[in-house]
Design an enzyme around this catalytic site. Structure first.
Site, PDB file in Angstrom:
ATOM      1  CE  LYS A   1      -2.052  -1.187   3.851  1.00 48.60           C
ATOM      2  NZ  LYS A   1      -1.303  -2.416   4.152  1.00 48.60           N
TER       3      LYS A   1
ATOM      4  NE  ARG B   1      -3.764  -1.427  10.751  1.00 47.26           N
ATOM      5  CZ  ARG B   1      -2.695  -0.889  10.161  1.00 47.26           C
ATOM      6  NH1 ARG B   1      -2.745   0.339   9.712  1.00 47.26           N
ATOM      7  NH2 ARG B   1      -1.598  -1.575  10.009  1.00 47.26           N
TER       8      ARG B   1
ATOM      9  NE  ARG C   1       7.731  -2.582   5.988  1.00 48.86           N
ATOM     10  CZ  ARG C   1       6.423  -2.390   6.232  1.00 48.86           C
ATOM     11  NH1 ARG C   1       5.640  -1.867   5.311  1.00 48.86           N
ATOM     12  NH2 ARG C   1       5.917  -2.726   7.397  1.00 48.86           N
TER      13      ARG C   1
ATOM     14  NE  ARG D   1       6.958  -0.529  10.169  1.00 46.45           N
ATOM     15  CZ  ARG D   1       5.730  -0.467   9.646  1.00 46.45           C
ATOM     16  NH1 ARG D   1       5.534   0.156   8.511  1.00 46.45           N
ATOM     17  NH2 ARG D   1       4.715  -1.013  10.261  1.00 46.45           N
TER      18      ARG D   1
ATOM     19  NE  ARG E   1       2.811  -5.070  11.548  1.00 50.72           N
ATOM     20  CZ  ARG E   1       3.818  -4.886  10.684  1.00 50.72           C
ATOM     21  NH1 ARG E   1       4.948  -5.543  10.831  1.00 50.72           N
ATOM     22  NH2 ARG E   1       3.685  -4.033   9.702  1.00 50.72           N
TER      23      ARG E   1
HETATM   24  P1  ADP Z   1       2.333  -1.771   3.229  1.00 52.12           P
HETATM   25  O1  ADP Z   1       2.376  -0.271   3.132  1.00 52.12           O
HETATM   26  O2  ADP Z   1       1.091  -2.366   2.638  1.00 52.12           O
HETATM   27  O3  ADP Z   1       2.612  -2.285   4.620  1.00 52.12           O
HETATM   28  P2  ADP Z   1       4.853  -1.644   1.722  1.00 52.12           P
HETATM   29  O4  ADP Z   1       4.509  -0.754   0.576  1.00 52.12           O
HETATM   30  O5  ADP Z   1       5.686  -1.086   2.815  1.00 52.12           O
HETATM   31  O6  ADP Z   1       3.511  -2.352   2.316  1.00 52.12           O
HETATM   32  O7  ADP Z   1       5.568  -2.940   1.097  1.00 52.12           O
HETATM   33  C1  ADP Z   1       6.084  -4.003   1.919  1.00 52.12           C
HETATM   34  C2  ADP Z   1       7.402  -4.517   1.338  1.00 52.12           C
HETATM   35  O8  ADP Z   1       7.168  -5.182   0.102  1.00 52.12           O
HETATM   36  C3  ADP Z   1       8.421  -3.417   1.043  1.00 52.12           C
HETATM   37  O9  ADP Z   1       9.698  -3.921   1.353  1.00 52.12           O
HETATM   38  C4  ADP Z   1       8.262  -3.154  -0.463  1.00 52.12           C
HETATM   39  O10 ADP Z   1       9.487  -2.720  -1.045  1.00 52.12           O
HETATM   40  C5  ADP Z   1       7.873  -4.533  -0.974  1.00 52.12           C
HETATM   41  N1  ADP Z   1       6.920  -4.488  -2.086  1.00 52.12           N
HETATM   42  C6  ADP Z   1       5.896  -3.607  -2.268  1.00 52.12           C
HETATM   43  N2  ADP Z   1       5.190  -3.905  -3.394  1.00 52.12           N
HETATM   44  C7  ADP Z   1       5.789  -5.003  -3.933  1.00 52.12           C
HETATM   45  C8  ADP Z   1       5.541  -5.812  -5.099  1.00 52.12           C
HETATM   46  N3  ADP Z   1       4.506  -5.533  -5.908  1.00 52.12           N
HETATM   47  N4  ADP Z   1       6.358  -6.871  -5.319  1.00 52.12           N
HETATM   48  C9  ADP Z   1       7.383  -7.157  -4.483  1.00 52.12           C
HETATM   49  N5  ADP Z   1       7.689  -6.438  -3.370  1.00 52.12           N
HETATM   50  C10 ADP Z   1       6.901  -5.378  -3.103  1.00 52.12           C
HETATM   51  P1  AMP Z   2       1.364   0.342   9.485  1.00 52.19           P
HETATM   52  O1  AMP Z   2       2.482   1.302   9.260  1.00 52.19           O
HETATM   53  O2  AMP Z   2       0.132   0.694   8.731  1.00 52.19           O
HETATM   54  O3  AMP Z   2       1.801  -1.104   9.230  1.00 52.19           O
HETATM   55  O4  AMP Z   2       0.964   0.443  11.034  1.00 52.19           O
HETATM   56  C1  AMP Z   2       1.900   0.133  12.041  1.00 52.19           C
HETATM   57  C2  AMP Z   2       1.185  -0.023  13.382  1.00 52.19           C
HETATM   58  O5  AMP Z   2       0.566   1.218  13.752  1.00 52.19           O
HETATM   59  C3  AMP Z   2       0.058  -1.058  13.430  1.00 52.19           C
HETATM   60  O6  AMP Z   2       0.536  -2.376  13.666  1.00 52.19           O
HETATM   61  C4  AMP Z   2      -0.797  -0.514  14.592  1.00 52.19           C
HETATM   62  O7  AMP Z   2      -0.216  -0.814  15.848  1.00 52.19           O
HETATM   63  C5  AMP Z   2      -0.684   1.000  14.399  1.00 52.19           C
HETATM   64  N1  AMP Z   2      -1.764   1.541  13.526  1.00 52.19           N
HETATM   65  C6  AMP Z   2      -1.619   2.116  12.301  1.00 52.19           C
HETATM   66  N2  AMP Z   2      -2.794   2.511  11.807  1.00 52.19           N
HETATM   67  C7  AMP Z   2      -3.724   2.168  12.724  1.00 52.19           C
HETATM   68  C8  AMP Z   2      -5.148   2.284  12.792  1.00 52.19           C
HETATM   69  N3  AMP Z   2      -5.866   2.833  11.795  1.00 52.19           N
HETATM   70  N4  AMP Z   2      -5.776   1.806  13.897  1.00 52.19           N
HETATM   71  C9  AMP Z   2      -5.084   1.252  14.909  1.00 52.19           C
HETATM   72  N5  AMP Z   2      -3.755   1.098  14.910  1.00 52.19           N
HETATM   73  C10 AMP Z   2      -3.068   1.555  13.834  1.00 52.19           C
END
Ligand code: ADP
Ligand code: AMP
Length: 205
Positions: free
Chosen positions: A13, A85, A124, A150, A161
């Protein structure tokens, strides 16, 4: 236009949102990014949120809803990433938008199986200076860019998660399906293809 990005952690995302910001001028609101900033700055919200985030649990709805109220822009094309969420958050969002004479225009569901999520999240890496997201295998950082992992991208927290996503967030799929504005995207594809499908889903070129 108000667009909600729905899908498990690691679905891509943030990666897609970044591109919509750079190429199409969208405003990206990620509650995860806002919370991490609050944690870094040790604000009252950050101090409360940290323990939940470290455990991979959701931060309580009241705190999130209060935070998003302050951050929701008046105009522009907005991506809500990682919010709502829970059903309670979705209802609060609908109410907030209705008061502004707006609504959620599209919900994009990033569809990926759990194994893909675990692989993406464990690889990541983030550039703390720019916030850019990389992956050790799929999108390695350029030479010279120092990246960090992270805290919650460790396997046991990732599993938690995913469980939280299934229990508390996945019910939103039905919530938005009933409203008729949910579009599923196959997020296992390469980023380029996902981006193309995303533009199609949003009706922009
Ligand atoms: P989200 O925001 O949904 O948690 P991220 O955009 O941070 O996900 O992506 C999670 C990991 O997967 C990152 O390391 C990113 O570089 C990688 N990634 C994102 N999209 C793709 C894809 N289409 N194919 C392979 N790896 C991807
Ligand atoms: P994310 O960066 O979206 O993966 O979020 C990281 C963490 O932040 C999650 O595992 C939750 O602990 C918290 N968080 C982010 N967005 C929300 C939300 N809309 N509601 C509750 N917790 C959230």
């Amino acid at each position: 236009m108000i667009v909600v990005f729905l899908g498990p952690p690691g679905a891509g995302k943030g990666t897609q949102a970044q591109r919509l910001v750079e190429e199409k001028g969208f405003i990206h609101i990620s509650t995860g990014d806002l919370l991490r900033e609050a944690v870094r700055n040790q604000t009252p919200l950050g101090l409360k949120a940290k323990e939940y985030m470290d455990r991979g649990e959701l931060v309580p709805d009241e705190l999130i809803i209060e935070m998003i109220k302050e951050k929701l822009p008046e105009g522009g094309n907005v991506i809500l990433d990682g919010f709502p969420r829970t059903i309670a958050q979705a209802e609060a969002l609908d109410k907030m938008l209705a008061e502004m004479g707006k609504k959620v225009d599209a919900v994009i569901l990033f569809d990926v199986p759990d194994e893909v999520v675990v692989e993406r999240l464990s690889g990541r890496r983030i550039d703390p200076k720019t916030g850019k997201v990389y992956h050790i295998k799929y999108n390695p950082p350029p030479e010279g860019v120092e990246v960090i992992q992270r805290d919650d991208d460790r396997e046991e927290v990732i599993r938690k998660r995913l469980e939280v996503y299934r229990k508390q967030t996945a019910p939103l799929i039905e919530y938005y399906e009933k409203k008729g504005n949910l579009v599923r995207i196959d997020a296992t594809k390469a980023p380029e293809e996902v981006y193309r499908d995303l533009l199609n889903a949003l009706g922009i070129s």
